[in-house]
Write a protein that holds these residues in place. Structure first.
Motif, mmCIF file in Angstrom:
data_model
loop_
_atom_site.group_PDB
_atom_site.id
_atom_site.type_symbol
_atom_site.label_atom_id
_atom_site.label_comp_id
_atom_site.label_asym_id
_atom_site.label_seq_id
_atom_site.Cartn_x
_atom_site.Cartn_y
_atom_site.Cartn_z
ATOM 1 N N ARG A 77 -0.823 -7.993 16.455
ATOM 2 C CA ARG A 77 -2.147 -7.401 16.620
ATOM 3 C C ARG A 77 -3.105 -7.881 15.538
ATOM 4 N N GLU A 95 5.664 -6.741 15.822
ATOM 5 C CA GLU A 95 4.254 -6.376 15.962
ATOM 6 C C GLU A 95 3.426 -7.627 16.200
ATOM 7 N N HIS A 150 -4.769 -11.870 11.959
ATOM 8 C CA HIS A 150 -3.740 -11.737 12.986
ATOM 9 C C HIS A 150 -2.410 -11.424 12.304
#
Length: 240
Positions: free
Chosen positions: A206, A204, A212
């Motif tokens: 994002r 992941e 972050h």
């Protein structure tokens, strides 16, 4: 190109499903000034259950030792290689063993890097439940291998049973969401700009609650890594 840092996790060396050849190919084609091994590099749980350590697993360790003669290598133990936690913090040559690592990117952003199992009550407090789950995951990988042999014979592309189950089982989705939120909360409480984990085998990248959130995935199925360049840009590598 030489990267400022590369972060990988969840190799699970010592298991049949560890992608050693692919990982060595990756190391040979991606130069870096810093390598962070973010947990579950060696699968001590599987070895305790009788899994066989093979030459290809040794080859990866040898390559990591070879790399450490040229660059710093940081190894942050996870739950599967928790035997290393008995000696952290420890430094030998260019290899540093630690529970976590604070990384400042070339762009000035501060990242907290840790494996992530401390956020998982089943592995940090109820280890025996975590080990039962690990056995189930290994069984699923075995079934996945048989199923994909059939798909290959039919001329069909690779399909991950475990990913499909994680995406569709409500409890698994909830667990992953809780993991991500807790990781972000920890980073925010400690004034970091971002957090980099492994553990849940779900890559992941994002923003989540102004933090972050990054997860490096794994080298059992996804074969992913995090690359940070000289400008501080963060990208994903996915081996194909």
């Amino acid at each position: 190109m030489t990267y400022k840092a590369i972060i990988v996790s969840d190799l699970h060396l010592g298991t049949e499903d560890s992608k050693t050849k692919e990982f060595l190919d990756f190391l040979h084609t991606h130069k870096t000034e810093l390598l962070v091994l973010n947990g579950d590099i060696v699968d001590g749980w599987a070895l305790d259950r009788g899994s066989k350590w093979k030459k290809r697993h040794t080859a990866v360790i040898q390559e990591l030792l070879k790399l450490s003669r040229r660059i710093p290598v940081v190894w942050l133990p996870g739950n599967h290689d928790e035997f290393l936690r008995d000696i952290v913090p420890f430094t030998i040559g260019n290899i540093q063993l630690a529970e976590e690592y604070e990384y400042t990117s070339p762009s000035g952003l501060r990242y907290l890097i840790f494996h992530g199992d401390v956020l998982d009550i089943f592995t940090s407090r109820f280890k025996w439940i975590g080990k039962i789950g690990s056995i189930g995951y290994n069984w699923l990988l075995w079934m996945n291998t048989l199923y994909n042999q059939y798909r290959k014979w039919r001329g069909l592309p690779y399909f991950s049973l475990s990913k499909k189950i994680k995406q569709n089982v409500k409890s698994a989705v909830s667990f992953i969401e809780d993991f991500e939120e807790n990781a972000v909360r920890l980073a925010k409480d400690r004034n970091f700009d971002g957090v980099i984990c492994g553990h849940i085998h779900k890559h992941e990248h994002r923003m989540l609650n102004e933090i972050h959130y990054i997860n490096s995935g794994d080298w059992v199925e996804s074969m992913t890594a995090i690359l940070i360049d000289e400008e501080g840009r963060i990208t994903f590598y996915e081996h194909r």
